[in-house]
Enzyme design. Structure first.
Site, PDB file in Angstrom:
ATOM      1  N   LYS A   1       2.530  13.950   4.363  1.00 30.34           N
ATOM      2  CA  LYS A   1       2.740  13.544   2.803  1.00 30.34           C
ATOM      3  C   LYS A   1       3.913  14.095   2.108  1.00 30.34           C
ATOM      4  O   LYS A   1       4.418  14.662   1.969  1.00 30.34           O
ATOM      5  CB  LYS A   1       1.611  13.581   2.088  1.00 30.34           C
ATOM      6  CG  LYS A   1       1.392  12.534   0.634  1.00 30.34           C
ATOM      7  CD  LYS A   1      -0.122  12.654   0.002  1.00 30.34           C
ATOM      8  CE  LYS A   1       0.143  11.473  -1.059  1.00 30.34           C
ATOM      9  NZ  LYS A   1       0.411  10.501  -0.611  1.00 30.34           N
TER      10      LYS A   1
ATOM     11  N   GLY B   1       0.391  -1.369   0.429  1.00 30.34           N
ATOM     12  CA  GLY B   1       0.221  -0.102   0.044  1.00 30.34           C
ATOM     13  C   GLY B   1       1.138   1.173   0.037  1.00 30.34           C
ATOM     14  O   GLY B   1       0.019   2.200  -0.009  1.00 30.34           O
ATOM     15  N   THR B   2       2.260   0.903   0.116  1.00 29.68           N
ATOM     16  CA  THR B   2       2.983   2.249  -0.155  1.00 29.68           C
ATOM     17  C   THR B   2       2.996   3.047  -1.431  1.00 29.68           C
ATOM     18  O   THR B   2       3.042   2.292  -2.192  1.00 29.68           O
ATOM     19  CB  THR B   2       4.612   2.110   0.575  1.00 29.68           C
ATOM     20  OG1 THR B   2       4.150   1.381   1.387  1.00 29.68           O
ATOM     21  CG2 THR B   2       5.646   3.289   0.819  1.00 29.68           C
TER      22      THR B   2
ATOM     23  N   GLY C   1      -0.663   9.685  -5.669  1.00 26.87           N
ATOM     24  CA  GLY C   1      -0.601   8.046  -6.340  1.00 26.87           C
ATOM     25  C   GLY C   1      -1.879   8.133  -7.177  1.00 26.87           C
ATOM     26  O   GLY C   1      -2.102   8.036  -8.237  1.00 26.87           O
TER      27      GLY C   1
ATOM     28  N   HIS D   1      -3.884  16.947  -0.195  1.00 24.92           N
ATOM     29  CA  HIS D   1      -2.942  16.409   1.592  1.00 24.92           C
ATOM     30  C   HIS D   1      -2.576  17.032   2.746  1.00 24.92           C
ATOM     31  O   HIS D   1      -2.528  17.403   1.955  1.00 24.92           O
ATOM     32  CB  HIS D   1      -2.075  14.538   0.607  1.00 24.92           C
ATOM     33  CG  HIS D   1      -3.252  13.809  -0.010  1.00 24.92           C
ATOM     34  ND1 HIS D   1      -3.341  13.744  -1.318  1.00 24.92           N
ATOM     35  CD2 HIS D   1      -3.307  12.993   0.373  1.00 24.92           C
ATOM     36  CE1 HIS D   1      -3.975  12.616  -1.872  1.00 24.92           C
ATOM     37  NE2 HIS D   1      -4.146  11.791  -0.579  1.00 24.92           N
TER      38      HIS D   1
END
Length: 269
Positions: free
Chosen positions: A150, A86-87, A156, A146
């Site tokens: 982050k 999930g990175t 992404g 975000h």
């Protein structure tokens, strides 16, 4: 299903809670910085090489940092552990990771965003772009916000969103992510980023004409949706229902798009 958590920060703890709520077991957690113990009582180690419990793991869920993700994934694949990654921000290493997965007959699912809502948003945005394409009166652009911790920009999720819009349109050919000191070209989509406070994530897409604006957006309230999608991806990768034992892992490299397509295969989407 026995799950190893690679990364035990805020996201790792949410993944842990979500997995337990769905009847799964956390066998081990790994994080060089996180203080123990884990909420579930699973042992916590600083490195993959230290974790003896990995031998009893059905699947690993990896949420760490861009500079460590590829190494973590490779180490898990070498050990024959199906992995949900999930990175974000490590995708320059994806070709060599794919080669390793295929060489080992291993299992990997990766995605920039495991949120069910975001992945539905992708499909809605692509359909909207296709509908707007024959109408040059409607220019297309968007933005993403975000939190200020982050580390990558654009997100992404933004890259995939804009990619799907470009695939759906004939009159838009490329994205511009940085600030513009000029008018955008007719074939460009301008999609800047903002990093601010504690915003979990906001992505918006606009179709603007001299007469009106059509806007669609996805706003995350928290990280729970990401955790649910990642655990569902792990269940899909191992053909496992909530609270049940793991089945045989699917061999190959998959994305969450494959999971969504399987979920949606009997609908009109």
């Amino acid at each position: 299903m026995n799950i190893a958590l690679i990364g035990y920060g805020k996201m790792g703890r949410i993944l842990e809670r979500t997995a337990l709520e769905r009847g799964h077991t956390i066998t081990v957690a790994l994080d060089p910085a996180a203080p123990g113990p884990t909420a579930s009582g699973a042992p916590l180690y600083k490195a993959i090489a230290e974790a003896k419990e990995l031998g009893g793991t059905d699947v690993a869920v990896e949420f760490t940092r861009p500079d460590t993700a590829a190494g973590n994934i490779a180490a898990l694949i070498e050990r024959g552990i199906p992995t949900v990654a999930g990175t974000t921000g490590w995708y320059d290493k994806l070709p060599e990771i794919e080669k390793l997965v295929n060489a080992k007959g291993a299992s990997l699912c990766w995605s920039s965003n495991y949120s069910l809502g975001v992945n539905l948003f992708y499909r809605i945005a692509a359909l909207a772009a296709k509908l707007a394409d024959p109408f040059p009166e409607y220019d297309v652009g968007g933005w993403e916000f975000h939190h200020n911790k982050k580390v990558d920009s654009p997100s992404g999720t933004a890259k995939i969103l804009v990619g799907k819009v470009l695939q759906a349109m004939t009159r838009k050919k490329k994205a511009v992510w940085e600030k513009l000191d000029r008018p955008p070209e007719p074939d460009e989509i301008h999609f800047p980023s903002l990093r601010l406070g504690s915003v979990p994530g906001l992505h918006a897409l606009s179709f603007d004409s001299p007469s009106d604006t059509i806007e669609i957006s996805h706003s995350a309230r928290n990280r729970d949706g990401l955790a649910l999608g990642a655990i569902r991806a792990a269940e899909w990768l191992l053909d496992c229902k909530p609270g049940k034992a793991a089945g045989k892992a699917r061999n190959g490299v998959f994305t969450f798009d494959d999971v969504m397509e399987d979920i949606l295969k009997e609908t009109l989407v």
